[in-house]
Design an enzyme around this catalytic site. Structure first.
Site, mmCIF file in Angstrom:
data_model
loop_
_atom_site.group_PDB
_atom_site.id
_atom_site.type_symbol
_atom_site.label_atom_id
_atom_site.label_comp_id
_atom_site.label_asym_id
_atom_site.label_seq_id
_atom_site.Cartn_x
_atom_site.Cartn_y
_atom_site.Cartn_z
ATOM 1 N N GLY A 60 31.546 71.149 80.953
ATOM 2 C CA GLY A 60 32.854 70.706 81.419
ATOM 3 C C GLY A 60 33.028 70.849 82.921
ATOM 4 O O GLY A 60 33.794 70.102 83.541
ATOM 5 N N GLU B 268 25.173 70.177 76.516
ATOM 6 C CA GLU B 268 25.821 70.187 75.203
ATOM 7 C C GLU B 268 24.860 69.911 74.059
ATOM 8 O O GLU B 268 25.005 70.451 72.957
ATOM 9 C CB GLU B 268 26.969 69.162 75.187
ATOM 10 C CG GLU B 268 28.226 69.612 75.901
ATOM 11 C CD GLU B 268 28.190 69.331 77.394
ATOM 12 O OE1 GLU B 268 29.244 69.418 78.036
ATOM 13 O OE2 GLU B 268 27.100 69.013 77.919
ATOM 14 N N ALA C 59 33.768 74.445 79.595
ATOM 15 C CA ALA C 59 34.860 74.921 78.748
ATOM 16 C C ALA C 59 34.565 76.339 78.274
ATOM 17 O O ALA C 59 33.411 76.727 78.093
ATOM 18 C CB ALA C 59 35.045 73.989 77.551
ATOM 19 N N GLU D 155 31.744 67.774 84.290
ATOM 20 C CA GLU D 155 32.644 66.669 83.971
ATOM 21 C C GLU D 155 33.837 66.636 84.933
ATOM 22 O O GLU D 155 34.335 65.555 85.269
ATOM 23 C CB GLU D 155 33.097 66.766 82.516
ATOM 24 C CG GLU D 155 31.948 66.429 81.551
ATOM 25 C CD GLU D 155 32.330 66.545 80.091
ATOM 26 O OE1 GLU D 155 32.119 65.575 79.343
ATOM 27 O OE2 GLU D 155 32.814 67.631 79.684
#
Length: 257
Positions: free
Chosen positions: A110, A133, A64, A113
């Site tokens: 992300g 993270e 992200a 992911e």
């Protein structure tokens, strides 16, 4: 449809979606994910039977966009995950057509992911994958703590989730996170060729296979076996089943168009 953050190329029945934000190591802002979702909808509607997702040679995605996150409120960040990221990734995972992730360079947070939601993963030897993270005082919020353990096992997943360490392509292959390793210059072309091979097969059989593997994983063994049997019954009512048997008997390639 024109896009700002992605590039989409069509290879017959395969759509290749490339994240195109090299200045940000392909970090995904809200617009990036929205554009990918729009591209999937557009090309599914125009007959795409498989998708390949990638970034450029330096990175699949750094995750992200942290610049956007830092300028957002907690409410906006939560809405971004609930309204954009999760529907897009669930749409990939439960799609009727396969998604293949072609991974070069860094694929973290992300970005990983997104890869975890895909059905197949092809990586270059130099690829680095991870969920860092925890190093930022946070945890993954778009499936990282859920999908990674289901793919590689709880112990393997926690080794990386609790440390934030990156894993090499070899480690990812050993654990079953990636399916194959190919030279960097071949990762995209190989993934497209693989997608084309799958796309040439029965669309109904592909749909039912994905539904059985992905959709039934929450069921008990006995329930899943019953669901699989019912799907076999459903498949035998499709023209592709008759065509497959006929092609075998006549020693010719099957035509599943």
């Amino acid at each position: 449809m024109s896009f700002e953050d992605i590039v989409v190329e069509r290879h017959d029945a395969v759509a290749h979606i490339r994240i195109n934000r090299p200045q940000a190591r392909n970090a995904c802002r809200r617009q990036t994910v929205e554009e990918m979702a729009q591209a999937v909808t557009q090309h599914t509607g125009s007959g795409a039977k498989a998708f390949v997702l990638s970034g450029d040679a330096n990175a699949f995605s750094a995750g992200a966009d942290l610049k956007q996150m830092r300028s957002s409120t907690n409410e906006q960040r939560d809405a971004n995950i609930r309204e954009v990221w999760l529907p897009f990734l669930e749409g990939i995972n439960h799609s009727k057509v396969p998604f293949i992730a072609a991974i070069r360079g860094h694929c973290v947070a992300g970005g990983l992911e997104i890869v975890l939601a895909c059905h197949l993963r092809i990586a270059s030897p130099e690829a680095k994958l991870g969920l860092p993270e925890i190093l930022r005082g946070h945890i993954p919020g778009a499936g990282g703590t859920v999908r990674l353990p289901r793919l590689v096992g709880e112990g393997n997943a926690l080794r990386y989730l609790l440390t934030g360490d990156s894993m090499s392509a070899d480690d990812a292959l050993r654990m079953g996170l990636v399916n194959e390793i190919k030279p960097a210059e071949e990762v995209i072309s190989y993934s497209i060729t693989l997608a084309q091979r799958i796309a040439s097969l029965s669309a109904k059989a592909i749909e039912l296979t994905l539904r059985s593997v992905v959709g039934n994983r929450h069921l008990s063994m006995a329930q899943a076996l019953q669901e699989e049997l019912q799907m076999c019954v459903e498949m035998r009512e499709d023209r592709a089943y008759t065509e497959g048997l006929a092609a075998f008997a006549e020693k010719r390639p099957a035509d599943y168009r």
